[in-house]
Motif scaffolding. Structure first.
Motif, PDB file in Angstrom:
ATOM      1  N   SER A 155      -3.334  -2.229   3.048  1.00 49.87           N
ATOM      2  CA  SER A 155      -4.165  -2.418   4.358  1.00 49.87           C
ATOM      3  C   SER A 155      -5.223  -0.645   4.094  1.00 49.87           C
ATOM      4  CB  SER A 155      -3.854  -2.448   5.597  1.00 49.87           C
ATOM      5  OG  SER A 155      -2.839  -1.268   5.958  1.00 49.87           O
ATOM      6  N   GLU A 156      -6.043  -0.910   5.461  1.00 50.35           N
ATOM      7  CA  GLU A 156      -7.177  -0.014   5.593  1.00 50.35           C
ATOM      8  C   GLU A 156      -6.533   1.466   6.202  1.00 50.35           C
ATOM      9  OE1 GLU A 156     -10.580   2.241   4.784  1.00 50.35           O
ATOM     10  OE2 GLU A 156     -10.216   0.166   3.814  1.00 50.35           O
ATOM     11  N   GLN A 157      -5.621   0.963   6.885  1.00 53.66           N
ATOM     12  CA  GLN A 157      -4.700   2.263   7.589  1.00 53.66           C
ATOM     13  C   GLN A 157      -3.529   2.790   6.304  1.00 53.66           C
ATOM     14  OE1 GLN A 157      -1.797   1.217  10.946  1.00 53.66           O
ATOM     15  NE2 GLN A 157      -2.202   3.143  11.245  1.00 53.66           N
ATOM     16  N   ARG A 158      -3.747   2.140   5.683  1.00 60.38           N
ATOM     17  CA  ARG A 158      -2.884   2.619   4.299  1.00 60.38           C
ATOM     18  C   ARG A 158      -3.458   3.545   3.598  1.00 60.38           C
ATOM     19  NH1 ARG A 158       1.326   5.820   2.931  1.00 60.38           N
ATOM     20  NH2 ARG A 158       2.801   4.423   0.918  1.00 60.38           N
ATOM     21  N   ARG A 159      -4.282   3.113   2.812  1.00 61.38           N
ATOM     22  CA  ARG A 159      -5.305   3.294   2.025  1.00 61.38           C
ATOM     23  C   ARG A 159      -5.598   4.694   2.741  1.00 61.38           C
ATOM     24  NH1 ARG A 159     -10.868   4.170   0.475  1.00 61.38           N
ATOM     25  NH2 ARG A 159     -11.584   4.138   2.557  1.00 61.38           N
ATOM     26  N   GLU A 160      -6.438   4.593   4.428  1.00 60.87           N
ATOM     27  CA  GLU A 160      -6.417   6.092   4.366  1.00 60.87           C
ATOM     28  C   GLU A 160      -5.389   7.346   4.621  1.00 60.87           C
ATOM     29  OE1 GLU A 160      -8.474   5.143   7.714  1.00 60.87           O
ATOM     30  OE2 GLU A 160      -9.875   4.156   7.537  1.00 60.87           O
TER      31      GLU A 160
END
Length: 240
Positions: A188-193
């Protein structure tokens, strides 16, 4: 010197980047992969020599060793993946747990053990073995992390076995690396960030970071580095 280099899992991602780095230096590079078609296309792109091989299959690994010829200078055990990400509906119960753990141990530990055992007698003095672990080994709450932690421990012991022949053995432990298919689109984008925020330099790793570190470990300047785990993660995990 035209070295002979074997990179397992060289048909994509980090393995392909590592193989390309050695080939750019003029080395003879063999790459392996389970998918013969994809392997052949990747090998043609980087001018490497493909040998289709599933590194978890003893028979295929034995054939790989036969096809390599008598000499080898660099072995990079890149083949491996988080097999938990392969199946969206794993088996339930203890049988499911057992299957999941065996799959990751096969893919990430035993693949390297089998390949190294099959070809280590070919390594010439001054040769190098590089195994590729993961930052996940520092937490090891999953079968993937535990398998990579075992790979690091085995590498340290392997160093003492091959050292008298003048061969080094080290493990590179990457953190989050962008531009690969490791997460199969499930990141997910949240996890990537969050993974990038955990670094000290504020960026994701790149395949070239791993390729260049691997190339260094096989260089004359790294002959006294052996039995080590090198963390390449932008500071997301630090040691002292």
């Amino acid at each position: 010197m035209d070295r002979i280099v074997l990179v397992t899992g060289g048909s994509s991602g980090l393995g392909k980047a590592v193989a390309a780095r050695f080939r750019a230096d003029g080395d003879t590079v063999f790459v392996t992969g389970r998918d013969a078609g994809r392997l052949g296309r990747a090998a043609a792109e980087i001018d490497a020599r493909p040998i289709a091989c599933d590194a978890t299959d003893p028979g295929q690994v034995a054939r790989l060793a036969d096809e390599l010829g008598p000499d080898l200078d660099v072995l990079v055990n890149m083949a491996g993946r988080n097999t938990d990400l392969d199946d969206d509906s794993p088996a339930e119960g203890l049988e499911g747990v057992l299957a999941a753990w065996r799959a990751n141990l096969d893919a990430n530990l035993l693949s390297a053990v089998l390949t190294t055992t099959a070809v280590r007698g070919k390594l010439r003095p001054g040769g190098t073995i590089v195994n590729v672990g993961s930052i996940g080994a520092e937490y090891a709450s999953s079968s993937y992390g535990a398998a990579k932690a075992a790979l690091a421990a085995w590498t340290a012991g392997l160093s003492s076995e091959v050292g008298p022949k003048g061969v080094t053995a080290n493990l590179i432990s990457p953190g989050y690396i962008a531009d690969t298919d490791f997460f199969h689109g499930k990141l997910s984008e949240q996890r990537r960030e969050a993974l990038i925020d955990a670094t000290h330099n504020g960026r994701a790793g790149r395949p070239a970071d791993i390729a260049d570190t691997t190339f260094f470990l096989a260089s004359a300047g790294a002959r006294h580095i052996t039995g080590q785990t090198l963390h390449v993660n932008g500071g997301a995990h630090t040691t002292r």
